[in-house]
Design a protein around this motif. Structure first.
Motif, mmCIF file in Angstrom:
data_model
loop_
_atom_site.group_PDB
_atom_site.id
_atom_site.type_symbol
_atom_site.label_atom_id
_atom_site.label_comp_id
_atom_site.label_asym_id
_atom_site.label_seq_id
_atom_site.Cartn_x
_atom_site.Cartn_y
_atom_site.Cartn_z
ATOM 1 N N GLN A 63 0.810 -1.212 0.000
ATOM 2 C CA GLN A 63 0.000 0.000 0.000
ATOM 3 C C GLN A 63 0.851 1.274 0.000
ATOM 4 O O GLN A 63 1.879 1.362 0.661
ATOM 5 C CB GLN A 63 -0.928 0.015 1.209
ATOM 6 C CG GLN A 63 -1.968 -1.084 1.222
ATOM 7 C CD GLN A 63 -2.970 -0.973 0.089
ATOM 8 O OE1 GLN A 63 -3.221 0.095 -0.444
ATOM 9 N NE2 GLN A 63 -3.553 -2.106 -0.286
ATOM 10 N N ALA A 115 0.099 5.868 -0.984
ATOM 11 C CA ALA A 115 -0.883 6.880 -1.392
ATOM 12 C C ALA A 115 -0.170 8.094 -1.957
ATOM 13 O O ALA A 115 0.927 8.458 -1.515
ATOM 14 C CB ALA A 115 -1.746 7.298 -0.203
ATOM 15 N N CYS A 131 -4.845 5.978 -4.282
ATOM 16 C CA CYS A 131 -4.331 4.771 -3.607
ATOM 17 C C CYS A 131 -4.329 3.621 -4.614
ATOM 18 O O CYS A 131 -5.268 2.816 -4.658
ATOM 19 C CB CYS A 131 -5.193 4.435 -2.392
ATOM 20 S SG CYS A 131 -5.422 5.800 -1.242
ATOM 21 N N TYR A 141 -5.051 -0.090 -3.491
ATOM 22 C CA TYR A 141 -6.216 -0.305 -2.634
ATOM 23 C C TYR A 141 -7.267 -1.114 -3.393
ATOM 24 O O TYR A 141 -7.715 -0.717 -4.469
ATOM 25 C CB TYR A 141 -6.782 1.051 -2.215
ATOM 26 C CG TYR A 141 -7.848 1.019 -1.140
ATOM 27 C CD1 TYR A 141 -7.563 1.440 0.148
ATOM 28 C CD2 TYR A 141 -9.150 0.603 -1.424
ATOM 29 C CE1 TYR A 141 -8.549 1.441 1.126
ATOM 30 C CE2 TYR A 141 -10.129 0.595 -0.456
ATOM 31 C CZ TYR A 141 -9.826 1.013 0.825
ATOM 32 O OH TYR A 141 -10.789 1.009 1.791
ATOM 33 N N GLY A 183 -7.042 0.135 -7.986
ATOM 34 C CA GLY A 183 -6.845 1.227 -7.047
ATOM 35 C C GLY A 183 -8.069 2.101 -6.876
ATOM 36 O O GLY A 183 -9.027 2.062 -7.660
ATOM 37 N N VAL A 203 -3.438 5.582 3.371
ATOM 38 C CA VAL A 203 -4.506 4.627 3.038
ATOM 39 C C VAL A 203 -5.285 4.276 4.301
ATOM 40 O O VAL A 203 -6.479 3.984 4.248
ATOM 41 C CB VAL A 203 -3.921 3.357 2.384
ATOM 42 C CG1 VAL A 203 -5.018 2.320 2.166
ATOM 43 C CG2 VAL A 203 -3.269 3.701 1.049
ATOM 44 N N LEU A 234 -9.315 3.621 5.075
ATOM 45 C CA LEU A 234 -9.972 2.511 5.761
ATOM 46 C C LEU A 234 -11.033 3.012 6.731
ATOM 47 O O LEU A 234 -12.122 2.455 6.819
ATOM 48 C CB LEU A 234 -8.934 1.674 6.522
ATOM 49 C CG LEU A 234 -8.519 0.346 5.875
ATOM 50 C CD1 LEU A 234 -7.788 0.610 4.565
ATOM 51 C CD2 LEU A 234 -7.626 -0.450 6.810
#
Length: 319
Positions: free
Chosen positions: A133, A135, A153, A156, A161, A235, A239
């Motif tokens: 991961q 960003a 991201c 992700y 992404g 990231v 979440l």
């Protein structure tokens, strides 16, 4: 202000940077060790060059406070790296040469002011190198308040992404990076969840980036029994905004109590979580200070939550 132009330029700049970073990531990225011993890759410099070029072209009076300094590339031993970065950037901008590349990266060496942008061209460089991961995080700050935030991201999820973006007072949104032009944005809201059995929290992979012992203890005291989700970069803000975690902790490392966070590591994520209905403060319950310095000198640690359990976390910390 509506900040429509700022939002549009920021999104397009981050999308273009994400394409570049993924081209680099498809090969084994070469890491350059900076003076502070942290790694930086060709993708960091290429991403910063592209984004700073777009922001400076659209808003020439706005300073940009970014992580990377072009001086790293002016060393004689970096001549090959400089040429390679130019080759990557040329795929998106044919007019670039070594002189322009250094100039574009240097646009990011501005100072905090009344209105400015802050950029981390690759947040989570170690995650990027590990093929994990990372960003690309860009934010516009006006009078100390984040007005626009964009996070690309690329690692992700499983669909090329995810792009997160938010404008103050207008909500947070996500879209696929690879199909941005053909998909409709999804507005994200943090949905109340009272089932503590499903609560998860997130923290950094790197133990030196926080106090994992204390973070796990606080999580247990508020009823979180599941192991943390450990990942690199902002990231983790995504979440929380997406409801995949209820908390993100970043407490000072006990061996580095004098360390203070960089604004580019938190500004974009902050507005994305807040506009989704969450809350972001330091460990003392104070808002994060993006007004005075590139370091958040007046904040101690960071707590990011779904908003519902934030006060409970602060009370446990006090006790």
């Amino acid at each position: 202000m509506s900040y429509e132009k700022e939002e549009s330029i920021a999104i397009q700049a981050c999308l273009q940077a994400a394409k570049l970073t993924e081209r680099v990531r498809s090969k084994i990225p070469k890491a350059i060790e900076k003076i502070d011993n942290s790694p930086v890759t060709l993708a960091d410099f290429g991403s910063q060059a592209l984004i700073c070029y777009h922001i400076h072209s659209a808003f020439p009076d706005d300073p940009i406070v970014a992580e990377e300094n072009p001086k790293e590339l002016l060393k004689p031993e970096r001549a090959g790296d400089l040429k390679q970065i130019v080759d990557y950037v040329k795929e998106d901008n044919k007019d670039v040469d070594e002189k322009k590349l250094i100039e574009w990266i240097g646009y990011g060496n501005g100072r905090v002011s009344e209105r400015f942008w802050t950029l981390d061209p690759i947040d989570g460089t170690k995650g990027f190198i590990r093929q994990d991961q990372y960003a690309i995080a860009l934010a516009l700050i006006v009078d100390g308040d984040v007005k626009v935030g964009v996070m690309a991201c690329p690692a992700y999820g499983n669909d090329g992404g995810l792009l997160f973006y938010a404008v103050r007072g207008k909500g947070s949104y996500t879209q696929s990076i690879t199909s941005y032009d053909t998909t409709i944005p999804t507005r994200i809201h943090i949905v109340a969840n009272n089932d503590q059995n499903t609560f998860r929290f997130t923290e950094s992979v790197e133990s030196c980036h926080g106090d994992q012992t204390k973070q796990n203890e606080i999580a247990k005291r508020i009823g979180i029994q599941t192991p943390p989700i450990r990942m690199d970069s902002q990231v983790k803000y995504g979440l929380v905004a997406n409801g995949e975690a209820v908390l993100y902790f970043r407490f000072p490392n006990p061996h580095r109590q004098d360390y203070r966070e960089n604004i580019w590591d938190h500004a974009a994520g902050t507005i994305i979580v807040e506009e989704a209905g969450g809350k972001v403060t330091d460990m003392d319950g104070k808002p994060l200070n993006f007004r005075d310095n590139e370091k958040m000198l007046h904040n101690r640690g960071v707590i990011v939550s779904n908003g519902i359990i934030h006060d409970q976390v602060l009370e446990v910390l006090k006790s």
